[in-house]
Design a protein around this motif. Structure first.
Motif, PDB file in Angstrom:
ATOM      1  N   ALA A 110      36.155  38.328  43.820  1.00 33.90           N
ATOM      2  CA  ALA A 110      36.325  39.257  42.707  1.00 33.90           C
ATOM      3  C   ALA A 110      35.670  38.743  41.429  1.00 33.90           C
ATOM      4  O   ALA A 110      35.105  39.514  40.662  1.00 33.90           O
ATOM      5  CB  ALA A 110      37.809  39.516  42.471  1.00 33.90           C
ATOM      6  N   ASP A 111      35.706  37.426  41.226  1.00 33.08           N
ATOM      7  CA  ASP A 111      35.180  36.842  39.994  1.00 33.08           C
ATOM      8  C   ASP A 111      33.910  36.024  40.205  1.00 33.08           C
ATOM      9  O   ASP A 111      33.577  35.163  39.410  1.00 33.08           O
ATOM     10  CB  ASP A 111      36.253  35.991  39.327  1.00 33.08           C
ATOM     11  CG  ASP A 111      36.761  34.869  40.231  1.00 33.08           C
ATOM     12  OD1 ASP A 111      36.430  34.856  41.429  1.00 33.08           O
ATOM     13  OD2 ASP A 111      37.486  33.998  39.726  1.00 33.08           O
ATOM     14  N   GLY A 112      33.186  36.282  41.294  1.00 32.18           N
ATOM     15  CA  GLY A 112      31.957  35.547  41.564  1.00 32.18           C
ATOM     16  C   GLY A 112      31.637  35.552  43.047  1.00 32.18           C
ATOM     17  O   GLY A 112      31.559  36.600  43.665  1.00 32.18           O
ATOM     18  N   THR A 161      31.120  28.903  36.487  1.00 31.71           N
ATOM     19  CA  THR A 161      32.271  28.012  36.344  1.00 31.71           C
ATOM     20  C   THR A 161      32.679  27.537  37.733  1.00 31.71           C
ATOM     21  O   THR A 161      32.831  28.336  38.650  1.00 31.71           O
ATOM     22  CB  THR A 161      33.455  28.728  35.657  1.00 31.71           C
ATOM     23  OG1 THR A 161      33.023  29.194  34.378  1.00 31.71           O
ATOM     24  CG2 THR A 161      34.633  27.787  35.482  1.00 31.71           C
ATOM     25  N   LYS A 163      30.127  36.061  35.613  1.00 27.78           N
ATOM     26  CA  LYS A 163      30.231  37.488  35.301  1.00 27.78           C
ATOM     27  C   LYS A 163      29.265  38.247  36.196  1.00 27.78           C
ATOM     28  O   LYS A 163      28.104  37.891  36.335  1.00 27.78           O
ATOM     29  CB  LYS A 163      29.868  37.748  33.841  1.00 27.78           C
ATOM     30  CG  LYS A 163      30.913  37.235  32.887  1.00 27.78           C
ATOM     31  CD  LYS A 163      30.539  37.568  31.459  1.00 27.78           C
ATOM     32  CE  LYS A 163      31.585  36.978  30.524  1.00 27.78           C
ATOM     33  NZ  LYS A 163      31.233  37.206  29.128  1.00 27.78           N
ATOM     34  N   LYS A 164      29.798  39.315  36.829  1.00 33.60           N
ATOM     35  CA  LYS A 164      28.957  40.123  37.728  1.00 33.60           C
ATOM     36  C   LYS A 164      28.260  41.221  36.964  1.00 33.60           C
ATOM     37  O   LYS A 164      28.623  41.648  35.954  1.00 33.60           O
ATOM     38  CB  LYS A 164      29.808  40.701  38.854  1.00 33.60           C
ATOM     39  CG  LYS A 164      30.229  39.609  39.821  1.00 33.60           C
ATOM     40  CD  LYS A 164      30.739  40.204  41.090  1.00 33.60           C
ATOM     41  CE  LYS A 164      31.001  39.118  42.097  1.00 33.60           C
ATOM     42  NZ  LYS A 164      31.317  39.606  43.388  1.00 33.60           N
ATOM     43  N   GLN A 201      32.610  30.926  39.958  1.00 33.31           N
ATOM     44  CA  GLN A 201      32.904  32.097  39.120  1.00 33.31           C
ATOM     45  C   GLN A 201      31.754  32.369  38.158  1.00 33.31           C
ATOM     46  O   GLN A 201      31.134  31.446  37.634  1.00 33.31           O
ATOM     47  CB  GLN A 201      34.180  31.894  38.298  1.00 33.31           C
ATOM     48  CG  GLN A 201      35.461  31.876  39.103  1.00 33.31           C
ATOM     49  CD  GLN A 201      35.814  30.497  39.625  1.00 33.31           C
ATOM     50  OE1 GLN A 201      35.549  29.506  38.991  1.00 33.31           O
ATOM     51  NE2 GLN A 201      36.412  30.454  40.800  1.00 33.31           N
TER      52      GLN A 201
END
Length: 181
Positions: free
Chosen positions: A159-161, A90, A180-181, A178
């Motif tokens: 934190a989100d990417g 994203t 998902k890790k 962004q």
């Protein structure tokens, strides 16, 4: 038979002329940064890959002169910069499918507009087609204390990417990506 052998030997000894080293060398960047240097048992793969050419400042005024304000720039030199996503990401609130895209920027005095575009394998921004834009996002810029001679990119953790950090001369811009890790 002897003539054919002579031709084959001559073909092998004819020197091949290779092109000179480009003034703006091509480079590759991965996220995670060590993704291609993993150990034998590590099966992790890069999430993002960027291929770009690195123009040099060479004493020139870069933004506003060499790269004019309010004009589309290829975000590097030579061929347009390409970014590949191994999974859905994203950017600017827009979901982007896994795949390969081109990256452009529109530099301004106080911000850059970063463009993710579907058209790849083009030289510069000469054939840029706005109708193929996937997303445009404005990012603020910061001033660097020391000028960078070569246009440079890297990733920083988020934190989100991850953040794609782009800098040249005394200007730096950061594009949050962004996933998902």
């Amino acid at each position: 038979m002897l003539a054919l052998f002579g031709f084959a030997v001559n073909a092998q000894t004819t020197p091949i002329k290779f092109p000179a080293v480009d003034a703006s060398p091509m480079d590759a960047l991965y996220y995670p940064l060590n993704a291609v240097k993993v150990k034998k048992d590590d099966t992790s793969m890069p999430i993002i890959k960027v291929i770009y050419s690195r123009p040099m400042k060479k004493g020139r005024e870069v933004f506003g002169v060499l790269e004019q304000f309010d004009k589309v720039w290829r975000l590097g030199a030579n061929e347009n910069t390409e970014i590949s996503f191994a999974r859905k990401v994203t950017i600017g609130g827009k979901k982007i499918k896994a795949g390969t895209y081109s990256l452009f920027a529109i530099p301004n005095k106080d911000k850059w507009t970063i463009i993710v575009n579907k058209q790849t394998d083009r030289w510069g921004a000469f054939n840029y087609d706005q109708s193929k834009d996937v997303v445009r996002v404005d990012v603020s810029i910061t001033r660097l204390e020391k000028a960078l001679e070569a246009f440079s990119m890297t990733f920083t953790e988020a934190a989100d990417g991850a953040n794609l950090v782009m800098a040249w001369d005394t200007t730096q811009a950061i594009l949050p990506i962004q996933f998902k890790k």
